[in-house]
Design a protein around this motif. Structure first.
Motif, PDB file in Angstrom:
ATOM      1  N   ASP A  23      -4.269 -11.167   7.249  1.00 31.50           N
ATOM      2  CA  ASP A  23      -4.050  -9.803   6.801  1.00 31.50           C
ATOM      3  C   ASP A  23      -3.580  -9.817   5.356  1.00 31.50           C
ATOM      4  O   ASP A  23      -3.295 -10.877   4.804  1.00 31.50           O
ATOM      5  CB  ASP A  23      -3.068  -9.049   7.710  1.00 31.50           C
ATOM      6  N   MET A  24      -3.546  -8.663   4.743  1.00 27.11           N
ATOM      7  CA  MET A  24      -3.144  -8.527   3.342  1.00 27.11           C
ATOM      8  C   MET A  24      -1.946  -7.596   3.301  1.00 27.11           C
ATOM      9  O   MET A  24      -2.100  -6.391   3.193  1.00 27.11           O
ATOM     10  CB  MET A  24      -4.258  -7.919   2.481  1.00 27.11           C
ATOM     11  N   ASP A  25      -0.748  -8.128   3.422  1.00 23.89           N
ATOM     12  CA  ASP A  25       0.415  -7.256   3.435  1.00 23.89           C
ATOM     13  C   ASP A  25       0.592  -6.585   2.081  1.00 23.89           C
ATOM     14  O   ASP A  25       0.014  -6.994   1.082  1.00 23.89           O
ATOM     15  CB  ASP A  25       1.676  -7.985   3.882  1.00 23.89           C
ATOM     16  N   GLU A  26       1.378  -5.550   2.069  1.00 21.45           N
ATOM     17  CA  GLU A  26       1.502  -4.724   0.867  1.00 21.45           C
ATOM     18  C   GLU A  26       2.220  -5.431  -0.276  1.00 21.45           C
ATOM     19  O   GLU A  26       2.066  -5.063  -1.422  1.00 21.45           O
ATOM     20  CB  GLU A  26       2.228  -3.423   1.219  1.00 21.45           C
ATOM     21  N   GLY A  27       3.028  -6.446   0.020  1.00 21.83           N
ATOM     22  CA  GLY A  27       3.785  -7.126  -1.025  1.00 21.83           C
ATOM     23  C   GLY A  27       2.912  -7.849  -2.038  1.00 21.83           C
ATOM     24  O   GLY A  27       3.170  -7.817  -3.232  1.00 21.83           O
ATOM     25  N   HIS A  28       1.870  -8.530  -1.575  1.00 17.78           N
ATOM     26  CA  HIS A  28       1.005  -9.282  -2.491  1.00 17.78           C
ATOM     27  C   HIS A  28      -0.440  -9.282  -2.005  1.00 17.78           C
ATOM     28  O   HIS A  28      -1.193 -10.197  -2.249  1.00 17.78           O
ATOM     29  CB  HIS A  28       1.518 -10.715  -2.661  1.00 17.78           C
ATOM     30  N   GLY A  29      -0.822  -8.210  -1.345  1.00 19.73           N
ATOM     31  CA  GLY A  29      -2.152  -8.125  -0.752  1.00 19.73           C
ATOM     32  C   GLY A  29      -3.295  -8.280  -1.721  1.00 19.73           C
ATOM     33  O   GLY A  29      -4.261  -8.979  -1.456  1.00 19.73           O
TER      34      GLY A  29
ATOM     35  N   GLU B  24      -2.718   0.062   3.161  1.00 18.95           N
ATOM     36  CA  GLU B  24      -2.462   1.036   2.103  1.00 18.95           C
ATOM     37  C   GLU B  24      -3.442   0.943   0.935  1.00 18.95           C
ATOM     38  O   GLU B  24      -3.470   1.824   0.097  1.00 18.95           O
ATOM     39  CB  GLU B  24      -1.032   0.871   1.583  1.00 18.95           C
ATOM     40  N   TRP B  25      -4.191  -0.118   0.828  1.00 17.20           N
ATOM     41  CA  TRP B  25      -5.164  -0.268  -0.255  1.00 17.20           C
ATOM     42  C   TRP B  25      -6.393  -0.964   0.327  1.00 17.20           C
ATOM     43  O   TRP B  25      -6.314  -1.594   1.382  1.00 17.20           O
ATOM     44  CB  TRP B  25      -4.583  -1.051  -1.433  1.00 17.20           C
TER      45      TRP B  25
END
Length: 191
Positions: free
Chosen positions: A66-72, A131-132
């Motif tokens: 997955d691509m978390d919001e912190g460093h996605g 979110e992105w």
């Protein structure tokens, strides 16, 4: 004294050359942002449904990437480079999407979505909202209930190209990308 110096140099050399000391053999180290993660590109010669890919990743102590919001965004670029390095140049052919060259990403959408309304996507592992996005041109299109997420190759005539996100039926098959925290492997080593 010379023996101590020799052993110190030998240990330093081994530590320097062991680039995956955080992850087991076969796994790649991702250092997107300030977080180190272990990445396994699976299915180079086989394709699985998303459910089966999740089971394989769980069997390896991980989950679908997955691509978390912190460093996605940074991680997304790193993963795309890893895929390109593993797959290399494709066959010469007609430019456009290569539907046989897709990789599962751990996200699911609930409800209708299309290229004008992207929908409510959620990361499977963390249960947080996506979110992105890095959509392939014209995606998502929700063609026949495509509720899962993959990377899809956008290939040029010479076989080169890049990967972007595609909504894909969870029952279709694709390659897979597993992710795990290095600490999960360190815990195994201590037992």
């Amino acid at each position: 004294m010379q023996l101590k110096l020799f052993l110190s140099l030998l240990l330093a050399t081994l530590a320097y050359t062991q680039d995956t000391h955080y992850c087991p053999d076969g796994w790649l180290v991702s250092e997107a942002g300030h977080t180190i993660e272990c990445i396994l590109l699976g299915g180079l010669n086989e394709r699985l449904t998303k459910h089966d890919a999740e089971l394989v990743c769980a069997g390896h102590g991980g989950w679908l990437v997955d691509m978390d919001e912190g460093h996605g965004g940074n991680k997304n670029g790193v993963i795309k480079e890893m895929i390109m390095d593993a797959v290399g140049k494709g066959d010469w052919g007609i430019p456009g999407p290569k539907y046989d060259d897709q990789w599962w990403i751990g996200a699911t959408v609930r409800g209708h979505h299309d290229d004008h309304h992207w929908g409510n996507w959620t990361w499977d592992h963390t249960h947080t909202s996506v979110e992105w996005f890095d959509w392939y041109d014209g995606e998502p299109n929700d063609w026949h209930s495509q509720n899962c997420l993959t990377y899809l190759k956008d290939q040029d005539i010479f076989g080169y190209g890049t990967y972007h996100w595609n909504d894909w039926s969870c029952d279709n098959v694709a390659r897979f990308i597993c992710e795990a925290e290095p600490s999960s492997f360190l815990d195994d080593d201590l037992e």
